[in-house]
Design an enzyme around this catalytic site. Structure first.
Site, PDB file in Angstrom:
ATOM      1  N   GLU A   1       8.473  58.598  40.712  1.00 39.98           N
ATOM      2  CA  GLU A   1       8.476  58.718  39.198  1.00 39.98           C
ATOM      3  C   GLU A   1       8.285  57.345  38.467  1.00 39.98           C
ATOM      4  O   GLU A   1       8.368  57.336  37.408  1.00 39.98           O
ATOM      5  CB  GLU A   1       9.931  59.484  38.898  1.00 39.98           C
ATOM      6  CG  GLU A   1       9.858  60.707  38.164  1.00 39.98           C
ATOM      7  CD  GLU A   1      11.252  61.242  37.929  1.00 39.98           C
ATOM      8  OE1 GLU A   1      11.337  62.526  38.208  1.00 39.98           O
ATOM      9  OE2 GLU A   1      12.287  60.650  37.548  1.00 39.98           O
TER      10      GLU A   1
ATOM     11  N   HIS B   1       4.416  66.221  65.044  1.00 41.25           N
ATOM     12  CA  HIS B   1       3.806  67.593  65.598  1.00 41.25           C
ATOM     13  C   HIS B   1       3.365  68.523  64.390  1.00 41.25           C
ATOM     14  O   HIS B   1       3.189  69.467  64.643  1.00 41.25           O
ATOM     15  CB  HIS B   1       4.787  68.299  66.371  1.00 41.25           C
ATOM     16  CG  HIS B   1       5.227  67.446  67.702  1.00 41.25           C
ATOM     17  ND1 HIS B   1       4.877  67.978  69.020  1.00 41.25           N
ATOM     18  CD2 HIS B   1       5.993  66.514  67.756  1.00 41.25           C
ATOM     19  CE1 HIS B   1       5.487  66.992  69.767  1.00 41.25           C
ATOM     20  NE2 HIS B   1       5.959  66.141  69.161  1.00 41.25           N
TER      21      HIS B   1
ATOM     22  N   LYS C   1       8.463  70.925  31.364  1.00 43.15           N
ATOM     23  CA  LYS C   1       9.841  71.432  30.660  1.00 43.15           C
ATOM     24  C   LYS C   1       9.382  72.080  29.186  1.00 43.15           C
ATOM     25  O   LYS C   1       9.850  73.224  28.837  1.00 43.15           O
ATOM     26  CB  LYS C   1      10.875  70.412  30.293  1.00 43.15           C
ATOM     27  CG  LYS C   1      11.442  69.851  31.507  1.00 43.15           C
ATOM     28  CD  LYS C   1      12.514  68.797  31.116  1.00 43.15           C
ATOM     29  CE  LYS C   1      13.014  68.012  32.189  1.00 43.15           C
ATOM     30  NZ  LYS C   1      13.935  67.143  31.799  1.00 43.15           N
TER      31      LYS C   1
HETATM   32  O1  PA5 Z   1      15.040  59.418  37.061  1.00 47.25           O
HETATM   33  C1  PA5 Z   1      15.195  60.357  36.345  1.00 47.25           C
HETATM   34  O2  PA5 Z   1      15.616  60.084  35.273  1.00 47.25           O
HETATM   35  C2  PA5 Z   1      15.178  61.552  36.385  1.00 47.25           C
HETATM   36  O3  PA5 Z   1      14.790  62.372  37.781  1.00 47.25           O
HETATM   37  C3  PA5 Z   1      16.392  62.654  35.984  1.00 47.25           C
HETATM   38  O4  PA5 Z   1      17.500  61.961  37.085  1.00 47.25           O
HETATM   39  C4  PA5 Z   1      16.408  64.045  36.310  1.00 47.25           C
HETATM   40  O5  PA5 Z   1      15.485  64.524  35.456  1.00 47.25           O
HETATM   41  C5  PA5 Z   1      17.884  64.716  35.677  1.00 47.25           C
HETATM   42  O6  PA5 Z   1      18.038  64.412  34.544  1.00 47.25           O
HETATM   43  P1  PA5 Z   1      19.623  64.374  33.988  1.00 47.25           P
HETATM   44  O7  PA5 Z   1      20.523  63.344  34.777  1.00 47.25           O
HETATM   45  O8  PA5 Z   1      19.489  63.938  32.472  1.00 47.25           O
HETATM   46  O9  PA5 Z   1      19.878  65.884  33.901  1.00 47.25           O
END
Ligand code: PA5
Length: 435
Positions: free
Chosen positions: A286, A307, A421
């Site tokens: 990310e 494997h 989303k």
């Molecule tokens: O790294 C990030 O910001 C995301 O992976 C969030 O942690 C994830 O989308 C969850 O978001 P939130 O904590 O707002 O529910």
């Protein structure tokens, strides 16, 4: 200090390459620590670790002690950065089967709100049958759909079982100090709550209450975790050369990427490391995967994945490099015994330990993959303990920030995550998403 060894990548890069990138690594690290780069309003994680136990840590420990005393099961609701860190830590320290034979005093820990699977929900309900349970709901934004749905269901269950005021004592909210639906609910309903610092992004939040409360409930010593992270912060931010394993890892993975190695497999020979690999995968994926760039992070467990993925690694497209993580073997050994018939032909290993066989599997794999043209970075973590866990979290977060700045991307946003989303909300008819 974590030891990074690059002796098995020399076939794919040269000393002049490495020396040439040193300045870039240095600049990236400086950009990060001086807060002059993209996303610099999300650098809170850099200075989170503390040497002393804080008031917040004491409150976390007190909540954890209460949960441990009153619950057979602790359900941790969250997704992405609000889920992967605590699960990674608990499985690494206590194994994938950590829930077996647990109950009040040392509760089972289940994770929810990280899926939209009805089967997983039904399974959780079965696991909670007849059990006393408490819930932590973790969401920085306080509005993420998966955890919000799971929390609504579990809150309903808690209130039916314990009444509104009884349920109140079993709900812990971990969220932003001011913003979001979860903050508003926690304040209005009077649940105990903990804060995710606004300047620590989700995937960099494991050393906040996001990770610390579940870890403390699991019986992990959060002071030791923090102390390991604190020492890492001091050590890895002050060593400004390739003697710093952060520099070496961040620099070499970028060089390999420039040489066409677009996939990195992080692997360990510990089954408990699989979820840690998942945490690392999100952290790097990310943070780096944007602007048409980024190394694709894959987590694997050896020997099982030898494997399945082994063939691809050995002889598939030459666009992979590996990072192999090793830990010191535990004190308690398993020794292979002799058998007088020796029908399985294993007597040649009589008296040898399982560690010995594991070590040879590791060395054999390393040699095979390097011969097959796959560069392999090795990481020697040393002894695995609570302190090491804190060090590892901080180490990889720092590597990620430095590496992403070398790649010239903003490590701290995730604009691409919003696309699915938006489509989902439109299909669900969420108000505001009609167009
Ligand atoms: O790294 C990030 O910001 C995301 O992976 C969030 O942690 C994830 O989308 C969850 O978001 P939130 O904590 O707002 O529910």
């Amino acid at each position: 200090m974590i030891k990074v060894d690059i002796s098995n990548v020399w076939g794919q890069l040269s000393l002049p390459d490495l020396l040439a990138i040193e300045k870039e690594v240095s600049n990236a690290h400086m950009t990060l620590t001086q807060g002059t780069g993209a996303g610099n309003d999300f650098l809170g994680w850099l200075t989170l670790p503390t040497a002393e136990e804080t008031e917040e840590m004491r409150r976390i420990q007190a909540a954890a002690d209460r949960i441990r005393a009153t619950s057979d099961v602790f359900v941790v609701i969250g997704i992405g950065g609000s889920y992967l860190g605590p699960r990674a830590a608990i499985e690494l320290m206590q194994g994938c089967n950590h829930n077996i034979n647990k109950g009040k005093g040392d509760p089972q820990i289940f994770f929810a709100g990280n899926t939209l699977s009805t089967r997983a929900w039904n399974e959780l309900l079965r696991l909670l049958e007849g059990k006393d349970f408490s819930v932590a709901v973790i969401s920085k934004s306080g509005t993420t759909t998966e955890p919000a749905i799971a929390f609504r269901g579990l809150r309903w269950l808690l209130e039916r079982r314990y009444g509104t005021s009884g349920a109140k004592k079993r709900i812990y909210a971990i969220t932003d100090p001011c913003k979001g639906a979860l903050r508003q609910m926690a304040d209005e309903e009077g649940w105990e709550s903990f804060v995710i610092p606004p300047a620590a992004g989700g995937r960099f939040s494991v050393l906040t209450p996001v990770g610390l409360l579940p870890l403390a409930v699991a019986g992990i010593d959060i002071r030791q975790v923090m102390s390991g992270a604190y020492e890492a912060m001091e050590e890895y931010n002050n060593l400004r050369s390739f003697e710093n394993p952060v520099w070496l890892y961040a620099g070499v993975r970028n060089l390999l990427y420039r040489n066409g190695k677009a996939i990195e497999i992080l692997e360990s020979y510990e089954p408990g490391f699989r979820m840690f690999g998942g945490w690392w995968q999100q952290l790097f994926g990310e943070s780096e995967g944007k602007d048409g760039k980024g190394i694709f992070p894959v987590a694997a467990e050896f020997t099982p994945d030898l494997h399945s993925l082994g063939q691809m690694i050995q002889q598939g497209e030459r666009n992979i490099f590996e990072t192999m993580v090793r830990f010191d073997a535990p004190d308690q050994k398993m020794t292979i015994m002799g058998d007088y018939k020796n029908l399985d032909g294993l007597n040649y290993l009589e008296g040898k330990t399982l560690d010995f066989v594991d070590e040879k599997a590791y060395l054999g794999t390393l040699a095979a993959h390097v011969d097959g043209g796959v560069p392999v970075i090795t990481m020697d973590m040393g002894e695995l303990n609570d302190k090491k866990l804190g060090e590892m979290f901080y180490f990889f977060e720092l590597c990620c920030g430095v590496s992403a700045y070398i790649l010239d991307v903003n490590p701290f946003n995730q604009p691409g995550v919003e696309f699915y989303k938006r489509n989902m909300f439109q299909l669900l008819g969420k108000p505001g998403y009609e167009a």
